[in-house]
Design a protein around this motif. Sequence first.
Motif, short mmCIF file in Angstrom:
data_model
loop_
_atom_site.label_atom_id
_atom_site.label_comp_id
_atom_site.label_asym_id
_atom_site.label_seq_id
_atom_site.Cartn_x
_atom_site.Cartn_y
_atom_site.Cartn_z
N VAL A 21 0.81 -1.15 0.07
CA VAL A 21 0.09 -0.07 0.01
C VAL A 21 0.96 1.11 -0.11
O VAL A 21 0.54 2.30 -0.82
N HIS A 22 1.72 1.36 0.91
CA HIS A 22 2.99 2.34 0.80
C HIS A 22 3.57 2.41 -0.77
O HIS A 22 3.75 3.60 -1.03
N ARG A 23 3.97 1.55 -1.10
CA ARG A 23 4.25 1.71 -2.46
C ARG A 23 3.27 2.24 -3.34
O ARG A 23 3.82 3.13 -4.34
N LEU A 24 2.09 1.76 -3.55
CA LEU A 24 1.21 2.54 -4.44
C LEU A 24 0.99 3.64 -4.25
O LEU A 24 0.93 4.57 -5.26
N VAL A 25 1.07 4.08 -3.14
CA VAL A 25 0.73 5.65 -2.64
C VAL A 25 1.96 6.39 -2.96
O VAL A 25 2.04 7.37 -3.76
N HIS A 26 3.09 5.99 -2.64
CA HIS A 26 4.41 6.62 -3.16
C HIS A 26 4.78 6.76 -4.42
O HIS A 26 5.28 7.70 -5.17
N ASN A 27 4.30 5.65 -5.23
CA ASN A 27 4.45 5.82 -6.68
C ASN A 27 3.31 6.37 -7.30
O ASN A 27 3.23 6.63 -8.71
N GLY A 28 2.16 6.92 -6.76
CA GLY A 28 1.35 7.70 -7.50
C GLY A 28 0.16 6.94 -7.88
O GLY A 28 -0.73 7.68 -8.35
N HIS A 29 0.13 5.55 -7.49
CA HIS A 29 -1.11 4.74 -8.13
C HIS A 29 -2.04 4.95 -7.19
O HIS A 29 -3.31 4.51 -7.58
N LEU A 30 -2.16 5.26 -6.25
CA LEU A 30 -3.12 5.29 -5.05
C LEU A 30 -3.03 6.70 -4.35
O LEU A 30 -2.05 6.83 -3.47
N PRO A 31 -4.00 7.70 -4.77
CA PRO A 31 -3.85 9.08 -4.03
C PRO A 31 -4.10 8.75 -2.49
O PRO A 31 -4.92 7.75 -1.91
#
Length: 70
Positions: free
Chosen positions: A24-34
């Motif tokens: 989840v943290h990766r998705l947030v940091h990569n911009g895939h999840l606001p």
Amino acid sequence: MLEGVVFLTVAEVASVMRISKMTVHRLVHNGHLPAIRVGRSFRVPEGAVHALLREQAEALASSPKPRDGQ
């Protein structure tokens, strides 16, 4: 503007998506999840989680199916 928006913690998102908190943290940091930052943690709009899952499901459904023997 944010009226009625439900925010989820990283742990709640991980549970809904059945992935690890690190992912989840990766998705947030990569911009895939606001997400918004609250202190040292993140809060993710529930609608964004469902939208990402819907996008992934649609991408999977529209991908070409392998032929037999391949």
